[in-house]
Design a protein around this motif. Structure first.
Motif, mmCIF file in Angstrom:
data_model
loop_
_atom_site.group_PDB
_atom_site.id
_atom_site.type_symbol
_atom_site.label_atom_id
_atom_site.label_comp_id
_atom_site.label_asym_id
_atom_site.label_seq_id
_atom_site.Cartn_x
_atom_site.Cartn_y
_atom_site.Cartn_z
ATOM 1 N N ALA A 176 0.838 -1.202 0.000
ATOM 2 C CA ALA A 176 0.000 0.000 0.000
ATOM 3 C C ALA A 176 0.875 1.255 0.000
ATOM 4 O O ALA A 176 0.561 2.255 -0.660
ATOM 5 N N GLU A 177 1.964 1.199 0.720
ATOM 6 C CA GLU A 177 2.918 2.307 0.748
ATOM 7 C C GLU A 177 3.500 2.557 -0.642
ATOM 8 O O GLU A 177 3.615 3.706 -1.098
ATOM 9 N N THR A 178 3.846 1.477 -1.338
ATOM 10 C CA THR A 178 4.373 1.585 -2.695
ATOM 11 C C THR A 178 3.329 2.190 -3.630
ATOM 12 O O THR A 178 3.648 3.027 -4.489
ATOM 13 N N ALA A 179 2.079 1.760 -3.484
ATOM 14 C CA ALA A 179 1.010 2.285 -4.339
ATOM 15 C C ALA A 179 0.816 3.792 -4.129
ATOM 16 O O ALA A 179 0.597 4.546 -5.084
ATOM 17 N N TYR A 199 13.518 0.316 -5.148
ATOM 18 C CA TYR A 199 13.475 0.834 -6.517
ATOM 19 C C TYR A 199 12.474 1.994 -6.640
ATOM 20 O O TYR A 199 12.762 3.007 -7.292
ATOM 21 N N VAL A 200 11.335 1.834 -6.010
ATOM 22 C CA VAL A 200 10.344 2.908 -6.008
ATOM 23 C C VAL A 200 10.885 4.132 -5.259
ATOM 24 O O VAL A 200 10.671 5.282 -5.662
ATOM 25 N N ALA A 201 11.619 3.881 -4.173
ATOM 26 C CA ALA A 201 12.204 4.988 -3.408
ATOM 27 C C ALA A 201 13.192 5.781 -4.259
ATOM 28 O O ALA A 201 13.184 7.020 -4.247
ATOM 29 N N LEU A 202 14.045 5.074 -5.007
ATOM 30 C CA LEU A 202 14.998 5.763 -5.873
ATOM 31 C C LEU A 202 14.285 6.574 -6.948
ATOM 32 O O LEU A 202 14.669 7.713 -7.252
ATOM 33 N N ILE A 206 4.621 9.437 -8.214
ATOM 34 C CA ILE A 206 5.627 9.271 -9.260
ATOM 35 C C ILE A 206 5.010 9.496 -10.632
ATOM 36 O O ILE A 206 5.632 10.091 -11.523
ATOM 37 N N ARG A 207 3.782 9.039 -10.814
ATOM 38 C CA ARG A 207 3.100 9.209 -12.104
ATOM 39 C C ARG A 207 2.959 10.683 -12.483
ATOM 40 O O ARG A 207 2.949 11.039 -13.661
#
Length: 466
Positions: A330-333, A373-376, A339-340
């Motif tokens: 959920a955090e990634t979402a 990867y999402v964090a970067l 990011i979008r």
């Protein structure tokens, strides 16, 4: 004294003075009782400078002291200050020397990507963070976590120059893993001594240093593929068992699966005869670890085994039923939605993401994202992510190829094999455990990328007859 020596001396004095002033100001402002770390670190640094050790000894000393940075908690700790002073001082001296002597930093595509990330995307992330409004604590945490990546070029240079350089870095990685394993073992002993109920032992987790423990395990097994003497084999088998036991004690399912992936890669890349040896040595290490555990904790071993087995059988349902893991998805979402909107530049260091937290049942805002990867991507943009992946994948592939290079020594081939296998393992673990935003984990992955690319450079030079 020539001009270069004078320039280096002046630069070193200015750097050390500025660093000490910054540390003193920080300690005074914080009211910390750790002020004694400043004179101790100064005396240690002065002694090291007067002894004029070789560059490899300097690197080894700094990497050895990096254990002081592992597993730090909230606030300033004296040991962390010592480790930080050593790391920053060494980096300042090394890059000053590299600039003064015009040492070439870039020798491959991964090197180019590393230079772009360190000298391009990191400054841009700092600016972007300031523009988007960072949280002060998270901004500082992101900066500190990024610092170890500056070791990439010193480590790569040492591994590219000689076998000894590669061995020193590999031993440093194993040392960081051993430090974490011993710390977890001491924590286990404390839990056993103070537990009032059986479940406190059965469900206890010791999650310090999973990244370095995984690296130590795979490097020990890689070393066994080239070990020739009985004493070397005995040491490596003992280390394999210790790291395996420490990894089990973490109760970290993500690292269990990742380590298995790394072991599979190690088995595939290793020479044919070594494959059977890897399986045999792994069993011997496991038996040895079990024997030691039975000797130290005979009554509690059944409880530890019960908790480990219960943790293991939940692997198949973890992605749908484990609230902690589902919460990370959920955090990634939530991060992906932002990011979008801004996929190219990213939001920079210290910028927070707001989401609903399933553990605390409330809205939570913070900058740390568990998906590395999402964090970067969120912090440095798509090109920052691609640059880091180029260094990572380049080191993985080039290291695996170098492990088969006949022109290299057995020690270098083993280091390349173990480090490449660890990069494979951590590529999976990074989906749920971000190594790019935690200082000691960033240190480990930087050492892995540096050693693989450095050994690959030396293999390429040997193939060219240089």
């Amino acid at each position: 004294m020539d001009r270069l020596a004078i320039a280096l001396a002046v630069s070193g004095v200015v750097l050390i003075g500025a660093l000490v002033l910054a540390v003193v100001v920080l300690l005074v402002a914080d009211g910390s009782l750790a002020a004694w770390a400043v004179p101790v670190s100064l005396i240690a640094g002065l002694g090291l400078a007067l002894s004029r050790p070789s560059p490899l000894v300097q690197l080894g000393a700094v990497l050895g002291s990096a254990a002081l940075l592992v597993g730090g908690g909230q606030g300033l700790v004296a040991t962390e200050i010592l480790g930080g002073v050593a790391l920053v001082g060494y980096l300042g001296a090394w890059y000053t020397n590299a600039w003064a002597r015009r040492l070439p930093l870039v020798a491959s595509v991964p090197d180019t990507a590393a230079a772009l990330w360190l000298f391009g995307f990191v400054p841009l992330a700092i600016v972007a963070g300031v523009v988007h409004g960072p949280d002060a604590y998270d901004f500082r945490a992101d900066l500190l976590a990024t610092l170890p990546f500056a070791l990439y070029f010193p480590v790569k240079d040492a591994a590219a120059r000689s076998d000894r350089g590669a061995v020193v870095v590999a031993i440093a990685l194993a040392w960081l893993g051993a430090f974490s394993a011993v710390s977890n073992g001491l924590a286990l002993r404390a839990v056993v001594a103070s537990a009032d109920a059986a479940w406190e032992i059965a469900d206890a987790r010791f999650i310090m240093g999973e990244t370095s423990i995984t690296a130590g395990l795979l490097l020990s097994l890689a070393a066994l593929t080239v070990a020739r003497t009985l004493s070397t084999r005995a040491i490596c088998i003992g280390a394999t068992g210790a790291f395996l036991a420490a990894l089990v004690l973490t109760r970290s399912r993500g690292f269990w699966v990742s380590a298995a992936l790394g072991l599979g890669f190690l088995w595939l890349i290793a020479p044919g005869k070594a494959r059977l040896q890897i399986a045999g040595y792994l069993v011997l290490g496991l038996v040895g670890a079990g024997a030691v555990a039975f000797a130290l904790f005979p009554e509690e071993l059944a409880l530890l085994a019960d908790g480990t087995i219960r943790r293991f059988v939940t692997l198949s349902t973890a992605t749908t039923q484990d609230i902690s893991l589902v919460n990370r998805f959920a955090e990634t979402a939530a991060a992906w939605e932002r990011i979008r909107v801004n996929p190219v530049l990213g939001y920079g260091f210290g910028v927070q993401v707001t989401r609903y937290d399933m553990v605390s049942y409330g809205t939570q805002t913070w900058a740390f994202l568990h998906n590395g990867y999402v964090a970067l991507w969120f912090k440095t943009g798509i090109f920052g992510l691609l640059a880091m992946l180029t260094v990572w994948v380049g080191g993985l592939v080039r290291g695996a190829l170098a492990s088969r290079a006949a022109s290299l020594s057995p020690a270098s081939r083993a280091a390349a094999l173990g480090a490449s296998a660890t990069l494979v393992a951590l590529s999976l673990a990074s989906v749920t455990s971000n190594p790019f935003s935690i200082l000691d984990q960033m240190l480990v992955v930087t050492l892995l990328m540096g050693i693989t690319n450095g050994i690959a450079d030396r293999a390429a030079a040997s193939a060219r007859g240089v």
